[in-house]
Design an enzyme around this catalytic site. Structure first.
Site, PDB file in Angstrom:
ATOM      1  CG  ASP A 189     -29.460  10.331 -22.576  1.00 46.15           C
ATOM      2  OD1 ASP A 189     -28.337  10.756 -22.937  1.00 46.15           O
ATOM      3  OD2 ASP A 189     -30.206   9.679 -23.320  1.00 46.15           O
ATOM      4  CG  ASN A 236     -23.623   9.170 -25.448  1.00 45.53           C
ATOM      5  OD1 ASN A 236     -24.789   8.885 -25.148  1.00 45.53           O
ATOM      6  ND2 ASN A 236     -22.813   9.837 -24.634  1.00 45.53           N
ATOM      7  CG  ASP A 264     -24.630  10.711 -21.392  1.00 51.68           C
ATOM      8  OD1 ASP A 264     -24.834  11.612 -20.547  1.00 51.68           O
ATOM      9  OD2 ASP A 264     -25.192  10.674 -22.508  1.00 51.68           O
ATOM     10  CG  ASN A 268     -13.026 -11.624  -9.438  1.00 57.58           C
ATOM     11  OD1 ASN A 268     -12.170 -12.384  -8.964  1.00 57.58           O
ATOM     12  ND2 ASN A 268     -14.241 -12.041  -9.760  1.00 57.58           N
ATOM     13  CG  ASP A 283     -22.618 -15.912 -16.197  1.00 55.98           C
ATOM     14  OD1 ASP A 283     -22.326 -14.883 -15.533  1.00 55.98           O
ATOM     15  OD2 ASP A 283     -23.492 -15.913 -17.087  1.00 55.98           O
ATOM     16  NE  ARG A 287     -17.903  -1.028  -5.426  1.00 57.15           N
ATOM     17  CZ  ARG A 287     -18.407  -2.124  -5.987  1.00 57.15           C
ATOM     18  NH1 ARG A 287     -17.887  -2.614  -7.085  1.00 57.15           N
ATOM     19  NH2 ARG A 287     -19.443  -2.730  -5.455  1.00 57.15           N
ATOM     20  CG  ASP A 289     -17.050  -5.689  -8.657  1.00 57.92           C
ATOM     21  OD1 ASP A 289     -18.069  -5.258  -8.094  1.00 57.92           O
ATOM     22  OD2 ASP A 289     -17.030  -6.764  -9.313  1.00 57.92           O
ATOM     23  CG  HIS A 303     -15.393 -13.118  -5.165  1.00 60.61           C
ATOM     24  ND1 HIS A 303     -15.917 -14.355  -4.925  1.00 60.61           N
ATOM     25  CD2 HIS A 303     -16.267 -12.231  -4.639  1.00 60.61           C
ATOM     26  CE1 HIS A 303     -17.095 -14.225  -4.308  1.00 60.61           C
ATOM     27  NE2 HIS A 303     -17.328 -12.938  -4.123  1.00 60.61           N
ATOM     28  CD  GLU A 323     -19.039  -6.056  -3.854  1.00 55.59           C
ATOM     29  OE1 GLU A 323     -20.136  -6.588  -3.735  1.00 55.59           O
ATOM     30  OE2 GLU A 323     -18.174  -6.433  -4.678  1.00 55.59           O
ATOM     31  CG  HIS A 331     -24.829  -1.154  -7.198  1.00 54.02           C
ATOM     32  ND1 HIS A 331     -24.062  -0.879  -6.082  1.00 54.02           N
ATOM     33  CD2 HIS A 331     -24.042  -1.882  -8.026  1.00 54.02           C
ATOM     34  CE1 HIS A 331     -22.863  -1.422  -6.245  1.00 54.02           C
ATOM     35  NE2 HIS A 331     -22.823  -2.029  -7.402  1.00 54.02           N
ATOM     36  CG  ASP A 332     -24.499  -5.020  -5.585  1.00 52.03           C
ATOM     37  OD1 ASP A 332     -25.002  -5.093  -6.713  1.00 52.03           O
ATOM     38  OD2 ASP A 332     -23.275  -4.861  -5.388  1.00 52.03           O
TER      39      ASP A 332
HETATM   40  C1  NOJ Z   1     -20.436  -6.563  -7.045  1.00 53.26           C
HETATM   41  C2  NOJ Z   1     -21.130  -5.451  -7.743  1.00 53.26           C
HETATM   42  O1  NOJ Z   1     -21.422  -4.424  -6.883  1.00 53.26           O
HETATM   43  C3  NOJ Z   1     -22.294  -6.091  -8.416  1.00 53.26           C
HETATM   44  O2  NOJ Z   1     -23.223  -5.155  -8.813  1.00 53.26           O
HETATM   45  C4  NOJ Z   1     -21.703  -6.870  -9.571  1.00 53.26           C
HETATM   46  O3  NOJ Z   1     -22.703  -7.514 -10.305  1.00 53.26           O
HETATM   47  C5  NOJ Z   1     -20.752  -7.928  -9.033  1.00 53.26           C
HETATM   48  N1  NOJ Z   1     -19.866  -7.415  -8.041  1.00 53.26           N
HETATM   49  C6  NOJ Z   1     -19.931  -8.523 -10.144  1.00 53.26           C
HETATM   50  O4  NOJ Z   1     -19.116  -7.541 -10.734  1.00 53.26           O
HETATM   51 CA    CA Z   2     -26.570   9.179 -23.672  1.00 54.00          CA
HETATM   52 CA    CA Z   3     -11.437 -14.595  -8.623  1.00 53.17          CA
END
Ligand code: NOJ
Ligand code: CA
Ligand code: CA
Ligand code: NOJ
Length: 703
Positions: A52, A57, A78, A161, A218, A249, A251, A255, A279, A349-350
């Site tokens: 931060d 902000n 940020d 997407n 959703d 990158r 996403d 899909h 991804e 992160h996934d």
């Molecule tokens: C893949 C991303 O890496 C994930 O973190 C995200 O929630 C979904 N796509 C939907 O955007």
């Molecule tokens: Ca901040």
């Molecule tokens: Ca789609």
């Protein structure tokens, strides 16, 4: 290293260019090559969680968590925080040369009923504005210019997407998927008058088609065949390209149709080419031919989940061994046309973080050493160098705790990132297994006469290595990691045999020789698709300082710039199709070919082709084939498909979204093809169709 001469030239050129347009002069240092990341190391940042740098902000109210005790809320990180960590040397000393940041665009402000927020940046609301909690456009400009002044590239996340969480029947749910064009409302999810979104319910992930045309969870799913959406997203990414970003990158590429995404890539490469990777999530052990097809044909690279999941199962979960890893290396080298362009990682992160606690630090160190010496573009998830732990999302997105430059992981990364820049074997070389058992893997990367030999022993006992051979020339080699992982020195004999040695328990050693080629050798070409006139960068060694020739097949391309290691050319006006590239230096020495550049017929648009009452026996599918390269040049083996028949239209109607040349008279036919490749052609004359000059279209005929 790029030669000084070229940098000066590039600066001089951009100076002239900018003065002509009388725009402010922006001097970009260190990042002249935005399409080749093979020698780079990417550092992935969840912007909200890194640092931060400006508390002014931060959000107020329910979407903010003051001390980040609620990991579903905004925590204050940020762009200023990232700038600070470049300026104070933390990121520069780490040796990384690219930053992948969260999607920078404005996201929803509302709180999701489950208590979630858009801190991750994946819930877009207006792609032409910034997320104010990350900064404003002035801050973003400073992020880019600071990065560039330090030779660091900026990669932005991008979600074409979907917009944000929405429900068909409840306009008050979050922000109803609302999408804005620089402040002007384009539409909402419920009551979607302009049909911007799909309304087919959520996907059960049962098929490729189902994943594309139904909602991901959703999230309000865009109809990319809608002209407003198509134009808006393509305009938006150009806005960010014009802001100076160096990579994208994308996403959730699984899909969205490959056709629309190819038209997007063609647009990007005609405007300002930057390295782009998607991804396409694969679970542990998952291999998907559709994923390989996408990486080879769409013009976009992919995150290398096969690499990531396998290294995790060998060094983290201990459910696989080095034989499995070596199989993955060999298979992916075959399955991906450009394996060095796929983006590798050990966590993100996934998925749960690689580190699980102090006892696993050594595993993290070994995994990083393997990552940074393997083929592909290595990515380090923020905090892995601090052994940050965490289970599934959002536990794996905790704030950075410390910025300690003395951890082993930090030092290993720094050493190997620097070796990647110096020794082309790591960026461009192929991989050969030299010695293997279930605990030990010794592999060699080689490009010309540049060689890097890496040995890893993941067991708790020393292992005696006999009968190892290598391409390293005769001599003694010390460990490039300087014993950070207990590496030993080796002696190589004239015949390439290595005197037997002990590889320490949980040890990694890296031995290398850097010997740049003096004859032309292409290491990388980027991008690998494009229409005539697009700029393409050829990287490698031994091109010479004097200008020579670059050949597409036998046609020479216009040279934009030339140095010993980097050449920029324009794609020549040749018949669309695949070409091998080669470099001929000023004294007529010719490089081996770099295979399969795809010359496109021209600008691309995404068109939905459909055919009614095409009945088939089970096992037979409908494909389309036509008179341009994009439609397979009448070759049934290159026909596009199998087409879909379940969601947007149902059997016996078949449809498929395809990237075709814009404003072009096309001829085509549908074919029925069975599993054995037997083909039945549509009877009668070829069907004819003129594609639109811009935008999208739908063309449906009868079988
Ligand atoms: C893949 C991303 O890496 C994930 O973190 C995200 O929630 C979904 N796509 C939907 O955007
Ligand atoms: Ca901040
Ligand atoms: Ca789609
Ligand atoms: C071969 C097919 O048999 C025919 O139907 C088609 O019209 C031509 N290719 C295209 O020239």
């Amino acid at each position: 290293m790029r030669s000084l001469k070229v940098c000066v030239k590039a600066i001089a050129l951009s100076f002239i260019f900018f003065s002509l347009l009388s725009l402010p002069t922006v001097v970009e240092a260190g990042v002249t090559n935005k399409v080749n990341y093979s020698k780079d190391v990417i550092y992935q940042i969840v912007t909200d969680r890194f640092s931060d740098g400006n508390t002014a902000n931060n959000p107020t109210g329910t979407i903010f968590s003051q001390n980040c005790s609620d990991l579903h809320k905004y925590c204050g990180g940020d762009w200023q925080g990232i700038i600070n960590k470049m300026n104070d040397g933390y990121l520069t000393d780490l040796g990384i040369t690219a930053l992948w940041i969260s999607q920078p665009v404005e996201n929803v402000y509302a709180l999701h009923p489950s208590g979630y927020t858009s801190y991750h940046g994946y819930w877009a609301r207006d792609y032409k504005k910034t997320n104010p909690y990350f900064g404003n456009f002035t801050d973003f400009d400073r992020l880019v210019s600071t990065a560039h002044s330090k030779g660091i590239k900026i990669i932005m996340d991008f979600t074409p997407n979907h917009s944000s969480p929405a429900l068909e029947t409840n306009p008050n749910y979050v922000e109803n998927g609302a999408l804005y064009n620089n402040g002007a409302l384009l539409g909402n999810y419920s009551n979607d008058r302009n049909k911007l979104f799909h309304h087919n319910g959520g996907t059960d992930f049962s098929s490729y088609e189902d994943s594309i045309y139904r909602n991901l969870y959703d999230l309000a799913d865009y109809d990319l065949n809608n002209k407003v959406i198509d134009q808006y997203l393509k305009e938006s990414i150009k806005l960010w390209l014009d802001k100076g970003i160096d990579g994208i990158r994308v996403d959730a590429v699984k899909h969205m149709s490959e056709g629309w995404q190819t038209s997007l890539m063609s647009d990007i490469y005609s405007h300002k080419p930057v390295f782009t990777f998607g991804e396409w999530f694969l679970g542990s052990g998952e291999v998907d031919p559709q994923n390989h097809h996408f990486a080879n044909e769409s013009g976009m690279s992919l995150l290398d989940f096969q690499f990531g999941q396998t290294i995790r199962s060998v060094l983290k979960d201990r459910t696989s061994n080095w034989y499995d890893f070596n199989e993955m290396i060999k298979n992916t080298e075959k399955d991906y046309d450009e394996v060095i362009d796929q983006v590798t990682f050990i966590d993100n992160h996934d998925m749960s973080r690689f580190s699980v606690g102090a006892s696993s630090n050594r595993q993290t160190d070994m995994a990083l050493a393997v990552l940074l010496t393997s083929r592909g573009v290595p990515t380090i998830y923020y905090g892995t160098e601090q052994y940050l732990t965490g289970g599934n999302d959002p536990d794996n997105r905790k704030p950075m705790k410390t910025f300690d430059r003395s951890t082993n992981s930090y030092k290993i990364t720094s050493k190997l990132a620097s070796l990647r820049q110096r020794n082309s074997a790591l960026g461009y070389g192929n991989t050969t297994e030299r010695w293997i058992n279930s605990d030990v893997y010794i592999y060699e990367r080689k490009f010309g006469n540049n060689v890097v030999l890496t040995a890893v022993n993941s067991s708790n006992r020393n292992q005696t290595i006999t009968n190892l051979s290598t391409s390293l020339p005769q001599g003694n080699y010390t460990d490039e990691l300087q014993q950070l992982l207990d590496g030993n020195a080796i002696t190589v004999n004239a015949n390439g045999s290595v005197n037997s040695f002990q590889l320490r328990a949980n040890g990694v050693a890296v031995w290398q020789v850097t010997k740049p080629s003096t004859t032309p050798l292409i290491g990388h070409v980027g991008p690998m698709i494009g229409k005539a006139g697009n700029t393409v960068t050829v990287s490698g060694e031994g091109f010479g300082d004097k200008k020579g020739t670059v050949l597409f097949g036998s046609t020479s391309a216009e040279i934009v710039s030339w140095s010993n290691t980097e050449i920029q050319i324009k794609v020549p006006s040749v018949t669309a199709g695949h070409y091998n590239l080669s470099v001929v230096n000023a004294t007529n020495a010719k490089s081996p070919a770099y295979e399969k550049f795809e010359v496109l017929t021209g600008n691309q648009v995404s068109v939905r082709f459909g055919v009614n009452n095409a009945t088939t026996n089970s096992g037979t599918n409908i494909y389309i084939v036509g008179n341009v390269s994009e439609l397979g040049n009448w070759d049934p083996n290159k026909a596009i498909g199998p087409m879909f028949n379940q969601v947007m239209y149902k059997y016996p109607t078949w449809y498929y979204d395809i990237s075709v040349p814009a404003g072009k008279n096309l001829e085509y036919k549908y074919i029925k093809k069975d599993q054995n490749g037997n083909v039945i052609w549509q009877s009668g004359n070829n069907r004819t169709y003129t594609s639109p000059a811009t935008g999208t279209d739908t063309v449906i005929t009868n079988w």
